[in-house]
Design an enzyme around this catalytic site. Structure first.
Site, PDB file in Angstrom:
ATOM      1  N   SER A 170       5.730 -82.718 -11.955  1.00 56.74           N
ATOM      2  CA  SER A 170       5.021 -83.785 -11.267  1.00 56.74           C
ATOM      3  C   SER A 170       4.562 -84.858 -12.268  1.00 56.74           C
ATOM      4  CB  SER A 170       3.853 -83.189 -10.470  1.00 56.74           C
ATOM      5  OG  SER A 170       3.316 -84.139  -9.579  1.00 56.74           O
ATOM      6  N   MET A 171       3.256 -85.103 -12.393  1.00 53.81           N
ATOM      7  CA  MET A 171       2.805 -86.055 -13.408  1.00 53.81           C
ATOM      8  C   MET A 171       3.105 -85.544 -14.816  1.00 53.81           C
ATOM      9  SD  MET A 171      -0.686 -87.941 -12.282  1.00 53.81           S
ATOM     10  CE  MET A 171      -0.802 -88.918 -10.777  1.00 53.81           C
ATOM     11  N   TRP A 195       6.796 -87.460 -11.281  1.00 54.05           N
ATOM     12  CA  TRP A 195       6.075 -88.569 -10.637  1.00 54.05           C
ATOM     13  C   TRP A 195       5.678 -89.550 -11.710  1.00 54.05           C
ATOM     14  CZ3 TRP A 195       1.787 -91.503 -10.844  1.00 54.05           C
ATOM     15  CH2 TRP A 195       1.356 -92.175  -9.689  1.00 54.05           C
ATOM     16  N   ASP A 216      10.824 -83.165  -1.102  1.00 56.96           N
ATOM     17  CA  ASP A 216       9.588 -83.531  -1.814  1.00 56.96           C
ATOM     18  C   ASP A 216       8.946 -84.727  -1.126  1.00 56.96           C
ATOM     19  OD1 ASP A 216       7.644 -84.432  -3.627  1.00 56.96           O
ATOM     20  OD2 ASP A 216       8.850 -83.891  -5.377  1.00 56.96           O
ATOM     21  N   HIS A 248       7.912 -80.457  -3.247  1.00 58.65           N
ATOM     22  CA  HIS A 248       7.405 -80.906  -4.546  1.00 58.65           C
ATOM     23  C   HIS A 248       6.976 -79.739  -5.416  1.00 58.65           C
ATOM     24  CE1 HIS A 248       5.609 -83.691  -7.387  1.00 58.65           C
ATOM     25  NE2 HIS A 248       4.454 -83.063  -7.301  1.00 58.65           N
TER      26      HIS A 248
END
Length: 299
Positions: A170-171, A195, A216, A248
């Site tokens: 993700s991040m 992300w 996602d 996700h």
């Protein structure tokens, strides 16, 4: 599928250096626990000839151990856990730093630590300084963790500091892109359901495998993974794996297609182990795979 491209100049130079080392080893002896032929062919090959069964098993061929890293003993990131092969007979290993996602702890993706380490890597799974850290901060923290791992950690003598990689969810995946952008000497990056508000990574020169989930809804592949992949130049070597129906959060439980492709990518680019190219070109297929694109590395 993108057409095959010539390996980038840095890879060619690195490969020439490695073959020169292989010649030295062949002339003066080989590392304990390795065959002369294997060392001459590739000085950073670690472990037996790869098979699908080995890559899909819950553990690879190396026994591993782990140790916690307190946030009080490091700077630049929030501590974490180191996983490493217990063997010292095959020389030093490549290393990878992995970041969790927004609001998450390392424990959310910690299955990746021993899984990757058991294939012959030193892994540091980090805790971030804040659970709310954005991708640029997570990228800096990944690099700080690699610096700690290679310069100050108790396992630093097990690591080849020229063979390093980053990954994240993700991040944290967006952070791995940030880290690869700011440190082009890295050998590989593996963003998982990444992300990031920055959609263009045309400056990237690090071999990058992006793994996304078809379903996602947090970082939809159409606005994150796919444009990230498309923007990376083919000369950097890149691949995109999309998992059929995956959300996700697919990295937060054991995911065999992710592990298989991630290990193969790290083996190919961190260890320059061309035995693993068979798993990248033409790449994975089957009911769990929605799509796979690649630039097919040149042997």
């Amino acid at each position: 599928m993108s057409s095959p491209t010539t390996t980038r100049p840095r890879s060619i130079a690195a490969r020439a250096t490695r073959f020169a080392l292989a010649a030295v080893l062949a002339a003066g002896g080989v590392l304990a626990g390795s065959s002369g032929a294997a060392q001459a062919a590739g000085p950073y090959e670690r472990g037996p000839d790869p098979t699908t069964a080995i890559l899909e098993a819950s553990r690879g061929p190396f026994a591993t151990a782990s140790q916690s890293v307190s946030s009080l003993s490091v700077t630049g990131f929030g501590g974490g856990v180191i996983y490493y092969p217990t063997s010292t007979s095959e020389g030093t290993f490549g290393a990878i730093a992995i970041s969790p996602g927004y609001t998450a702890a390392w424990s959310s993706i910690s299955w990746l630590g021993p899984r990757i380490a058991s294939h012959g890597f030193v892994v540091i799974g980090i805790e971030t300084n804040s659970r709310l850290d954005q991708p640029d901060s997570r990228g800096r923290q990944l690099l700080a963790a690699l610096d700690y791992l290679t310069q100050r950690s108790s396992v630093r003598t097990r690591i080849d500091s020229s063979r390093l990689a980053v990954a994240g969810h993700s991040m944290g995946g967006g952070g791995s892109l940030e880290a690869a952008s700011s440190r082009p000497s890295l050998q590989a990056a593996v963003p998982l359901a990444p992300w990031n508000l920055d959609k263009s990574w045309s400056e990237l020169r690090v071999p990058t495998l992006i793994i996304g989930g078809e379903s996602d809804s947090v970082a939809p592949v159409s606005s994150h993974s796919v444009p990230f992949y498309n923007s990376i130049p083919a000369s950097a070597e890149k691949a995109y794996l999309e998992l059929n129906g995956a959300s996700h959060f697919f990295p937060q439980t054991t995911n065999t297609p992710t592990a298989r492709q991630m290990v193969a990518w790290l083996k190919r680019f961190v260890d320059d182990d061309t035995r693993y190219e068979q798993f990248l070109c033409p790449g994975p297929s089957g009911s769990q795979i929605e799509e796979y694109r690649n630039t097919c590395p040149s042997a």
